[in-house]
Write an enzyme that holds these catalytic residues in place. Structure first.
Site, PDB file in Angstrom:
ATOM      1  N   GLU A 261      41.726  23.382  11.086  1.00 34.45           N
ATOM      2  CA  GLU A 261      42.302  22.395  12.000  1.00 34.45           C
ATOM      3  C   GLU A 261      42.135  22.757  13.472  1.00 34.45           C
ATOM      4  O   GLU A 261      42.909  22.319  14.316  1.00 34.45           O
ATOM      5  CB  GLU A 261      43.781  22.188  11.653  1.00 34.45           C
ATOM      6  CG  GLU A 261      43.926  21.549  10.282  1.00 34.45           C
ATOM      7  CD  GLU A 261      45.359  21.221   9.889  1.00 34.45           C
ATOM      8  OE1 GLU A 261      45.552  20.207   9.198  1.00 34.45           O
ATOM      9  OE2 GLU A 261      46.264  21.987  10.262  1.00 34.45           O
ATOM     10  N   LYS A 262      41.085  23.538  13.765  1.00 36.89           N
ATOM     11  CA  LYS A 262      40.939  24.000  15.151  1.00 36.89           C
ATOM     12  C   LYS A 262      40.553  22.874  16.106  1.00 36.89           C
ATOM     13  O   LYS A 262      40.700  23.010  17.310  1.00 36.89           O
ATOM     14  CB  LYS A 262      39.971  25.171  15.250  1.00 36.89           C
ATOM     15  CG  LYS A 262      38.594  24.915  14.704  1.00 36.89           C
ATOM     16  CD  LYS A 262      37.789  26.206  14.760  1.00 36.89           C
ATOM     17  CE  LYS A 262      36.547  26.137  13.888  1.00 36.89           C
ATOM     18  NZ  LYS A 262      36.862  25.969  12.457  1.00 36.89           N
TER      19      LYS A 262
ATOM     20  N   ARG B  69      45.036  24.219   0.704  1.00 38.08           N
ATOM     21  CA  ARG B  69      46.484  24.293   0.487  1.00 38.08           C
ATOM     22  C   ARG B  69      46.857  23.278  -0.589  1.00 38.08           C
ATOM     23  O   ARG B  69      46.054  22.419  -0.936  1.00 38.08           O
ATOM     24  CB  ARG B  69      47.255  24.037   1.786  1.00 38.08           C
ATOM     25  CG  ARG B  69      46.932  22.715   2.423  1.00 38.08           C
ATOM     26  CD  ARG B  69      47.721  22.477   3.710  1.00 38.08           C
ATOM     27  NE  ARG B  69      47.214  21.291   4.361  1.00 38.08           N
ATOM     28  CZ  ARG B  69      47.689  20.774   5.498  1.00 38.08           C
ATOM     29  NH1 ARG B  69      48.675  21.353   6.117  1.00 38.08           N
ATOM     30  NH2 ARG B  69      47.179  19.686   6.012  1.00 38.08           N
TER      31      ARG B  69
ATOM     32  N   HIS C 210      42.013  19.947  16.024  1.00 40.53           N
ATOM     33  CA  HIS C 210      43.161  19.034  16.075  1.00 40.53           C
ATOM     34  C   HIS C 210      43.888  19.238  17.400  1.00 40.53           C
ATOM     35  O   HIS C 210      44.069  20.368  17.846  1.00 40.53           O
ATOM     36  CB  HIS C 210      44.097  19.364  14.902  1.00 40.53           C
ATOM     37  CG  HIS C 210      45.098  18.300  14.596  1.00 40.53           C
ATOM     38  ND1 HIS C 210      46.138  17.996  15.438  1.00 40.53           N
ATOM     39  CD2 HIS C 210      45.215  17.469  13.524  1.00 40.53           C
ATOM     40  CE1 HIS C 210      46.866  17.020  14.892  1.00 40.53           C
ATOM     41  NE2 HIS C 210      46.321  16.678  13.735  1.00 40.53           N
TER      42      HIS C 210
ATOM     43  N   TRP D  74      40.652  14.929  11.042  1.00 36.54           N
ATOM     44  CA  TRP D  74      40.269  14.599   9.671  1.00 36.54           C
ATOM     45  C   TRP D  74      39.835  13.150   9.481  1.00 36.54           C
ATOM     46  O   TRP D  74      39.636  12.709   8.371  1.00 36.54           O
ATOM     47  CB  TRP D  74      41.432  14.923   8.720  1.00 36.54           C
ATOM     48  CG  TRP D  74      42.784  14.541   9.247  1.00 36.54           C
ATOM     49  CD1 TRP D  74      43.654  15.354   9.903  1.00 36.54           C
ATOM     50  CD2 TRP D  74      43.419  13.249   9.198  1.00 36.54           C
ATOM     51  NE1 TRP D  74      44.794  14.652  10.270  1.00 36.54           N
ATOM     52  CE2 TRP D  74      44.673  13.370   9.845  1.00 36.54           C
ATOM     53  CE3 TRP D  74      43.054  12.009   8.664  1.00 36.54           C
ATOM     54  CZ2 TRP D  74      45.560  12.294   9.972  1.00 36.54           C
ATOM     55  CZ3 TRP D  74      43.934  10.943   8.797  1.00 36.54           C
ATOM     56  CH2 TRP D  74      45.169  11.095   9.443  1.00 36.54           C
TER      57      TRP D  74
ATOM     58  N   GLU E 273      56.128  14.911  12.591  1.00 34.27           N
ATOM     59  CA  GLU E 273      54.797  15.223  13.109  1.00 34.27           C
ATOM     60  C   GLU E 273      54.142  13.949  13.616  1.00 34.27           C
ATOM     61  O   GLU E 273      54.272  12.892  12.984  1.00 34.27           O
ATOM     62  CB  GLU E 273      53.866  15.738  11.995  1.00 34.27           C
ATOM     63  CG  GLU E 273      54.183  17.069  11.414  1.00 34.27           C
ATOM     64  CD  GLU E 273      53.162  17.430  10.319  1.00 34.27           C
ATOM     65  OE1 GLU E 273      52.044  16.885  10.317  1.00 34.27           O
ATOM     66  OE2 GLU E 273      53.518  18.246   9.455  1.00 34.27           O
TER      67      GLU E 273
ATOM     68  N   GLU F  43      54.889  17.865   3.235  1.00 32.51           N
ATOM     69  CA  GLU F  43      54.231  16.660   2.720  1.00 32.51           C
ATOM     70  C   GLU F  43      53.987  16.757   1.215  1.00 32.51           C
ATOM     71  O   GLU F  43      52.838  16.871   0.759  1.00 32.51           O
ATOM     72  CB  GLU F  43      52.934  16.377   3.469  1.00 32.51           C
ATOM     73  CG  GLU F  43      53.164  16.082   4.936  1.00 32.51           C
ATOM     74  CD  GLU F  43      51.899  15.630   5.669  1.00 32.51           C
ATOM     75  OE1 GLU F  43      50.791  15.949   5.209  1.00 32.51           O
ATOM     76  OE2 GLU F  43      52.040  14.980   6.715  1.00 32.51           O
TER      77      GLU F  43
HETATM   78  C1  GAL Z   1      49.713  16.770   8.346  1.00 34.05           C
HETATM   79  C2  GAL Z   1      50.167  18.150   7.893  1.00 34.05           C
HETATM   80  C3  GAL Z   1      49.995  19.178   8.983  1.00 34.05           C
HETATM   81  C4  GAL Z   1      48.632  19.060   9.609  1.00 34.05           C
HETATM   82  C5  GAL Z   1      48.453  17.643  10.110  1.00 34.05           C
HETATM   83  C6  GAL Z   1      47.126  17.403  10.793  1.00 34.05           C
HETATM   84  O1  GAL Z   1      49.463  15.927   7.290  1.00 34.05           O
HETATM   85  O2  GAL Z   1      51.509  18.122   7.497  1.00 34.05           O
HETATM   86  O3  GAL Z   1      50.166  20.461   8.435  1.00 34.05           O
HETATM   87  O4  GAL Z   1      47.668  19.347   8.662  1.00 34.05           O
HETATM   88  O5  GAL Z   1      48.519  16.759   9.035  1.00 34.05           O
HETATM   89  O6  GAL Z   1      47.018  16.074  11.240  1.00 34.05           O
END
Ligand code: GAL
Length: 660
Positions: A368-369, A124, A371, A328, A320, A163
């Site tokens: 992101e599975k 992305r 997360h 990550w 968030e 972001e």
């Molecule tokens: C943020 C992002 C989200 C998601 C999240 C995972 O930086 O806005 O879309 O990727 O991290 O921690």
């Protein structure tokens, strides 16, 4: 800053659109699930106390499957379902994830790194922020969304992009080069002024034509630092222009709904959010803990305080954070029982009127599975789900906190431009980093139970008893005058080393260091004396009490200030290390070396005494106490119960007390 303090069209959020509780929810991606699941989603959202979800954020390819052809049916149905269930919507523009057709059709809009590599798709934000093709396409999809949903009763808030500058902060393509030249003309006016500002007589870099100027691409050696600084400013402004374009498109169709974008105060060095703050109706932030850190809750508090400060003290939105592990970091450590609530309520304590997560339901595919989510892959039988529903219930009972403002006596100066400039290459030591010093002073203030606002160096400081300016390497004339006026008027200022060294063009002003801060601090710095890796120096106050420091020392020459601590050994034995200067009606402290831990704590106690601050030594360091009058929130990070204002706060618990 003046801009950030201007009255907003929406004094709180999203009050105009009918949300009358602390917001609770998260990013919701119904497009990843068959529609049968949606009914279960909303039922569980209601069970968890969710009242706001962010949707549509990465759905461009679904909304506009081919250029100019829009399909909104699924989004219509999702909005209707949420609305019917009383869940309000923070509607995203999907422009952080351009569809594959966009990159294919506009190869010139691809992101190019500093070495000239064209970056690929499949993730992305892989687009050039200066691209006119991107600008057109993003404005068009935002316009379509505004037109279709601008008056939709479910929509409480607009969420522009996601972001900004997350992974495409800087692009070095030819389109960016041309846009940079345009920006430079606006900033400098003519080439002679630019040549002077950039000091191009050094290494014979004089420009005779605008066309000769390039972005600071990879070069065999250090690129002109003033050129690099201007490039960073240009990039921050370019992303801001992209935000404004979408915001204005939405505003035309949706004048009654507040508009924001999610900042990422902790992880984004590259946007000057002081400039952005006045452009959003509600300041919103994303915060992820660095799970490896034992003091991660202190860093969280710092980011929350910075977010509130960007909002000019107004309530803000935690857009968030995570219920548990992210996906990550090198080791994605799960949150411990109770940490989810402590983290969430710590943001509330520091001014958030809403707590949202990434994400509602954990994905089963994609990057992101692994997360965490409010609803984990393990479903409703899990600890995370229990903690999520408990927190939802708790927040529902805390509505009276909404709109109250945090009280702070201390300010810490924070400046993105100075951060950028400090960390360019070829500084006197690789150990000079901006966040390290800010966090050291912030951490000490946190442990001493002092609540902190962050301030731009040119902001009005009059209301604070103490202002701390950690390593303000780049200090403009206006900032120096502002700090001087604050101290002259009776304030207490503490400045740490390597401050006041350069102006906005990374140029050392005439005369000895520290430039425009010399009179205020009552000293000069004759030479920087960086220490070797691991080397320590001893300091003394003359009574035998020893202090120990590392990383940095300076040859300080007094010119009005008094020495409070001297170097005992190291490169400047006998020379002043920490000084105090009576200036006008106030006091300016200077710390020329890296003090940390208990030694910094001892010094700060003297500073507080002089400033008339009560540092609450009666409370243990593990309890966090913040006031949002008339409320007080106490968060116990320790392992034993603590008494705070007659209330027992159990280990790991959070108390919200209404003070008389
Ligand atoms: C943020 C992002 C989200 C998601 C999240 C995972 O930086 O806005 O879309 O990727 O991290 O921690």
């Amino acid at each position: 800053m003046a801009e950030a303090e201007q009255p907003r069209p929406y004094p709180g959020w999203p009050y105009p659109r009918g949300l009358d509780a602390i917001a609770y929810g998260g990013d919701y991606a119904p497009e990843q699930w068959p529609e049968e699941i949606w009914a279960q989603d909303v039922e569980l959202m209601r069970a968890a106390g969710v009242n706001l979800v962010s949707i549509g954020i990465f759905s461009w390819a679904l909304i506009e499957p081919e250029e100019g052809r829009y399909t909104f049916d699924w989004l219509d149905r999702a909005l209707e379902l949420l609305h019917a269930n009383g869940i309000r919507v923070d509607l995203g523009t999907p422009t952080a994830a351009p569809p594959p057709w966009f990159a294919h059709r506009h190869p010139g809009a691809r992101l190019v790194d500093r070495a000239g590599h064209v970056l690929g798709q499949g993730g992305r934000q892989s687009f050039c922020p200066s691209s006119p093709d991107y600008a057109r396409a993003a404005a068009a999809v935002a316009e379509q969304l505004g037109r279709r949903y601008g008056e939709h009763p479910a929509v409480a808030l607009w969420h522009v992009h996601n972001e900004f500058a997350g992974v495409n902060a800087h692009c070095y393509c030819d389109t960016c080069a041309a846009a940079f030249r345009h920006w430079l003309r606006e900033r400098h006016g003519d080439l002679a002024t630019l040549n002077a500002a950039w000091g191009t007589t050094f290494w014979g870099q004089r420009y005779g034509d605008w066309a000769q100027i390039e972005p600071p691409r990879v070069a065999p050696t250090a690129v002109n630092p003033a050129q690099q600084l201007d490039y960073l400013r240009f990039c921050s402004d370019t992303h801001l222009a992209n935000y404004r374009r979408e915001r204005d498109a939405l505003r035309r169709h949706s004048p009654g709904v507040p508009i924001t974008t999610n900042f990422m105060i902790a992880n984004c060095k590259w946007l000057d959010y002081w400039k952005w703050a006045g452009e959003v109706d509600i300041v919103a932030n994303d915060h992820y803990l660095d799970a490896a850190r034992d003091d991660r809750h202190v860093e969280l508090a710092m980011c929350a305080d910075l977010t509130r400060s960007l909002a000019g003290g107004a309530p803000w939105l935690l857009m968030e954070h995570s219920t548990s592990a992210v996906n990550w970091q090198p080791r994605n450590i799960a949150k411990r029982p109770g940490e989810l609530a402590r983290n969430s309520l710590a943001h509330v304590a520091r001014g958030a009127d809403g707590v949202l997560f990434f994400q509602w339901r954990a994905s089963r595919f994609g990057a992101e599975k692994f997360h965490s989510a409010m609803l984990p892959q393990g479903g409703t039988g899990t600890r995370i789900w229990r903690e999520v529903t408990e927190l939802g219930g708790r927040l529902a009972g805390l509505g009276a906190l909404r709109g109250t403002r945090v009280a702070a006596d201390v300010a810490v100066v924070w400046d993105w431009e100075s951060w950028w400039a400090l960390e360019l290459e070829w500084r006197p030591s690789v150990d000079l980093t901006y966040r390290e010093r800010v966090e050291a002073y912030y951490g000490q203030l946190w442990r001493d139970h002092l609540t902190v606002d962050f301030v731009h160096p040119e902001a009005d400081l009059g209301r604070y008893r103490l202002v701390v300016a950690p390593t303000l390497y780049l200090t403009t004339e206006a900032a120096a005058k502002n700090l001087d006026a604050y101290v002259s008027g009776g304030g207490t200022l503490l400045v740490s080393y390597f401050s006041g060294i350069v102006d906005a063009n990374d140029t050392v002003p005439d005369g000895p260091y520290p430039g425009a801060l010399r009179d205020l601090l009552g000293l000069t710095v004759e030479e920087f004396l960086p220490l070797r890796a691991g080397e320590r120096v001893e300091l003394s106050d003359g009574t035998g009490a020893g202090f120990s420091a590392d990383v940095w020392a300076e040859d300080v020459v007094l010119a009005g200030a008094q020495a409070v601590l001297h170097y005992v050994d190291g490169p400047a034995p006998g020379r002043p290390a920490v000084t105090r200067h009576q200036h006008g009606r106030g006091t300016a402290w200077y710390v020329s070396t890296r003090l940390a831990g208990a030694d910094l704590g001892r010094l700060m106690r003297q500073v507080y005494d002089g400033a008339g601050l009560d540092a609450r030594p009666d409370l243990p360091e593990t309890v966090e106490v913040v006031r949002r009058p008339p409320f007080l929130l106490a968060i116990n990070h320790g392992t034993a119960p603590v008494e705070v204002h007659g209330v027992t706060v159990e280990a790991g618990a959070v108390a919200v007390v209404e003070e008389g």
